[in-house]
Write an enzyme that holds these catalytic residues in place. Structure first.
Site, mmCIF file in Angstrom:
data_model
loop_
_atom_site.group_PDB
_atom_site.id
_atom_site.type_symbol
_atom_site.label_atom_id
_atom_site.label_comp_id
_atom_site.label_asym_id
_atom_site.label_seq_id
_atom_site.Cartn_x
_atom_site.Cartn_y
_atom_site.Cartn_z
ATOM 1 N N ARG A 64 9.268 13.144 14.585
ATOM 2 C CA ARG A 64 8.290 14.250 14.655
ATOM 3 C C ARG A 64 8.698 15.220 15.756
ATOM 4 N NH1 ARG A 64 3.277 10.081 13.756
ATOM 5 N NH2 ARG A 64 3.135 10.388 11.501
ATOM 6 N N HIS A 72 2.839 3.112 21.176
ATOM 7 C CA HIS A 72 2.614 4.047 20.059
ATOM 8 C C HIS A 72 1.154 4.490 20.047
ATOM 9 C CE1 HIS A 72 3.018 5.916 16.192
ATOM 10 N NE2 HIS A 72 2.171 5.104 15.609
ATOM 11 N N ILE A 87 2.592 2.794 2.522
ATOM 12 C CA ILE A 87 3.932 2.667 3.136
ATOM 13 C C ILE A 87 4.757 1.640 2.370
ATOM 14 C CG2 ILE A 87 5.247 2.192 5.235
ATOM 15 C CD1 ILE A 87 2.828 2.976 6.887
ATOM 16 N N GLY A 88 4.140 0.514 1.992
ATOM 17 C CA GLY A 88 4.874 -0.538 1.284
ATOM 18 C C GLY A 88 5.502 -0.017 -0.005
ATOM 19 N N ARG A 93 -6.038 4.207 16.605
ATOM 20 C CA ARG A 93 -5.243 3.055 16.139
ATOM 21 C C ARG A 93 -5.871 1.755 16.646
ATOM 22 N NH1 ARG A 93 -1.555 7.086 17.709
ATOM 23 N NH2 ARG A 93 -0.141 7.752 16.062
ATOM 24 N N GLY A 108 0.832 -1.208 0.000
ATOM 25 C CA GLY A 108 0.000 0.000 0.000
ATOM 26 C C GLY A 108 0.864 1.255 0.000
HETATM 27 P P1 A3D Z 1 -2.528 0.882 2.992
HETATM 28 O O1 A3D Z 1 -2.092 1.874 1.970
HETATM 29 O O2 A3D Z 1 -3.981 0.588 3.123
HETATM 30 O O3 A3D Z 1 -1.744 -0.472 2.704
HETATM 31 C C1 A3D Z 1 -2.020 -1.672 3.376
HETATM 32 C C2 A3D Z 1 -1.853 -2.799 2.359
HETATM 33 O O4 A3D Z 1 -2.020 -4.041 3.054
HETATM 34 C C3 A3D Z 1 -2.906 -2.770 1.235
HETATM 35 O O5 A3D Z 1 -2.252 -2.749 -0.025
HETATM 36 C C4 A3D Z 1 -3.686 -4.062 1.436
HETATM 37 O O6 A3D Z 1 -4.104 -4.675 0.218
HETATM 38 C C5 A3D Z 1 -2.658 -4.926 2.133
HETATM 39 N N1 A3D Z 1 -3.211 -6.067 2.867
HETATM 40 C C6 A3D Z 1 -4.387 -6.156 3.539
HETATM 41 N N2 A3D Z 1 -4.523 -7.385 4.054
HETATM 42 C C7 A3D Z 1 -3.410 -8.086 3.707
HETATM 43 C C8 A3D Z 1 -2.965 -9.412 3.943
HETATM 44 N N3 A3D Z 1 -3.703 -10.278 4.641
HETATM 45 N N4 A3D Z 1 -1.769 -9.767 3.441
HETATM 46 C C9 A3D Z 1 -1.020 -8.908 2.732
HETATM 47 N N5 A3D Z 1 -1.391 -7.642 2.467
HETATM 48 C C10 A3D Z 1 -2.568 -7.239 2.947
HETATM 49 O O7 A3D Z 1 -1.990 1.313 4.448
HETATM 50 P P2 A3D Z 1 -0.611 2.065 4.810
HETATM 51 O O8 A3D Z 1 0.490 1.482 4.005
HETATM 52 O O9 A3D Z 1 -0.851 3.524 4.803
HETATM 53 O O10 A3D Z 1 -0.492 1.628 6.355
HETATM 54 C C11 A3D Z 1 -0.212 0.294 6.700
HETATM 55 C C12 A3D Z 1 -0.304 0.073 8.200
HETATM 56 O O11 A3D Z 1 0.703 0.851 8.861
HETATM 57 C C13 A3D Z 1 -1.629 0.477 8.853
HETATM 58 O O12 A3D Z 1 -2.022 -0.487 9.810
HETATM 59 C C14 A3D Z 1 -1.289 1.796 9.537
HETATM 60 O O13 A3D Z 1 -2.142 2.056 10.642
HETATM 61 C C15 A3D Z 1 0.109 1.525 9.966
HETATM 62 N N6 A3D Z 1 0.914 2.705 10.297
HETATM 63 C C16 A3D Z 1 1.719 2.615 11.380
HETATM 64 C C17 A3D Z 1 2.505 3.674 11.749
HETATM 65 C C18 A3D Z 1 3.392 3.569 12.943
HETATM 66 O O14 A3D Z 1 4.101 4.496 13.271
HETATM 67 C C19 A3D Z 1 3.389 2.345 13.735
HETATM 68 C C20 A3D Z 1 2.474 4.855 10.997
HETATM 69 C C21 A3D Z 1 1.649 4.927 9.895
HETATM 70 C C22 A3D Z 1 0.857 3.832 9.543
#
Ligand code: A3D
Length: 320
Positions: free
Chosen positions: A152, A176, A14-15, A89, A12
């Site tokens: 931050r 967090h 972040i990825g 969260r 997604g």
């Molecule tokens: P997003 O862009 O929605 O990406 C998540 C990805 O995970 C999507 O592409 C989905 O298709 C995929 N996904 C869903 N289920 C599965 C599965 N079972 N197996 C593999 N892939 C799957 O979200 P994002 O990239 O913005 O955020 C990802 C996570 O990071 C979320 O839970 C956020 O809350 C978290 N996050 C954490 C922080 C910290 O500082 C800890 C900061 C920002 C975001």
């Protein structure tokens, strides 16, 4: 020597940013994994087509099958759902716990020697569950939150004091969540602890209190602005710093969610503390001396984490 292999579980926001930065910094070959077909393939091809422009020699591949992550040296996990405005969260727990189970089993089967960095929220509970689902050793499974929260804090301090971000060292500990613990006494600008900066007129006590509050709510501030999801550039950079410290055995001291075994008077849970990250994974936890006020804030934050762990146990009784 063969290039390192970096598996990104979740392609997604972040990825995709992680893949971009890892390729640009030539950290290693990148595998992007997601359950959605086309997204990891499309993002990895797009970034691969930029490598001639970067001038970096790395391979990128998108996959929908865990067999594709085989032999990964590092796995960075962002699979799951992010927050939308109005959500905490903790609201993500039910969905993301199920995702952690699938991811943990995939890593266990195909990348059991990897160093695993979890980013999925609610972070401290998800990394704790992911370690159990994967069965990997505690020193090889950590959570990213503190590097971001501290960045931050550092940025807001730089903005206020007019000093380079490079000369500011700031620390946030605990879970967090919005009750994280910015360590005011242990954070420094040009070597001076923050209370001394107030004495010297760099900022008022009210301004420092405002920065602490803004740091605690930093994630929510971005969610409210974006409206469609949460932060991704700074979270991705933070995880890359952790992965780099492991892959290059830099032994940086980074605030991370690590498994505690008595440090800070806690054991059997993951919570944010400064840790030395090197080729051995988590090589050592650094213990800051804490006064009564800091102890109380830390205890409150840890209670929130424990509450989330109990909620996870209610959903998934195999968790201990
Ligand atoms: P997003 O862009 O929605 O990406 C998540 C990805 O995970 C999507 O592409 C989905 O298709 C995929 N996904 C869903 N289920 C599965 C599965 N079972 N197996 C593999 N892939 C799957 O979200 P994002 O990239 O913005 O955020 C990802 C996570 O990071 C979320 O839970 C956020 O809350 C978290 N996050 C954490 C922080 C910290 O500082 C800890 C900061 C920002 C975001």
């Amino acid at each position: 020597m063969a290039r390192a292999k970096i598996a990104l579980i979740g392609a997604g926001m972040i990825g995709g940013t992680l893949a971009h930065v890892a390729a640009r910094e030539e950290l290693g070959d990148v595998i992007l994994f997601d359950i959605v077909e086309g997204i990891p393939q499309g993002k990895s091809l797009d970034i691969a087509e930029a490598t001639p422009v970067f001038g970096t020699d790395v391979a990128l591949k998108g996959v929908n099958d865990y067999a594709g992550i085989a032999g990964a040296d590092v796995c960075i996990v962002t699979a799951g759902v992010p927050r939308k405005p109005g959500m905490s969260r903790d609201d993500l727990l039910g969905i993301n716990l199920k995702v952690m189970k699938a991811v943990g089993e995939g890593i266990k089967a195909h990348a059991p020697n990897a160093f695993v960095i979890c980013i999925t929220n609610p972070l401290d509970a998800m990394v704790w569950a992911l370690q159990q689902f994967s069965g990997l050793p505690h020193n090889k499974v950590i959570g990213m939150a503190g590097v971001l929260d501290s960045a931050r804090f550092r940025y807001f301090l730089a903005e206020k004091t007019g000093v380079s971000v490079e000369d500011i060292h700031a620390w946030t500990l605990g879970g967090h969540g919005d009750d994280m613990v910015p360590m005011v006494r242990h954070s420094t600008v040009g070597g001076l602890p923050l209370p001394e900066l107030v004495n010297q007129g760099f900022m008022t006590q009210e301004e420092l209190d405002g920065i602490v509050k803004r740091t605690r709510g930093g994630g929510g501030e971005i969610v409210a602005l974006l409206k469609t999801g949460s932060a991704y550039y700074a979270p991705a950079e933070s995880a890359i710093a952790m992965a780099t410290s492991y892959l290059k055995d830099k032994k940086r001291v980074l605030p991370c969610a690590v498994h505690l075994t008595g440090q800070y008077g806690l054991s059997g849970l993951y919570v944010g503390v400064p840790a030395v990250i090197g080729a051995g994974g988590v090589e050592r936890v650094i213990e800051f001396p804490t006064n009564d006020e800091e102890k109380a804030m830390f205890a409150k934050s840890v209670d929130s984490v424990k509450g989330l762990m109990e909620a996870c146990k209610g959903i998934e009784p195999s968790l201990k």
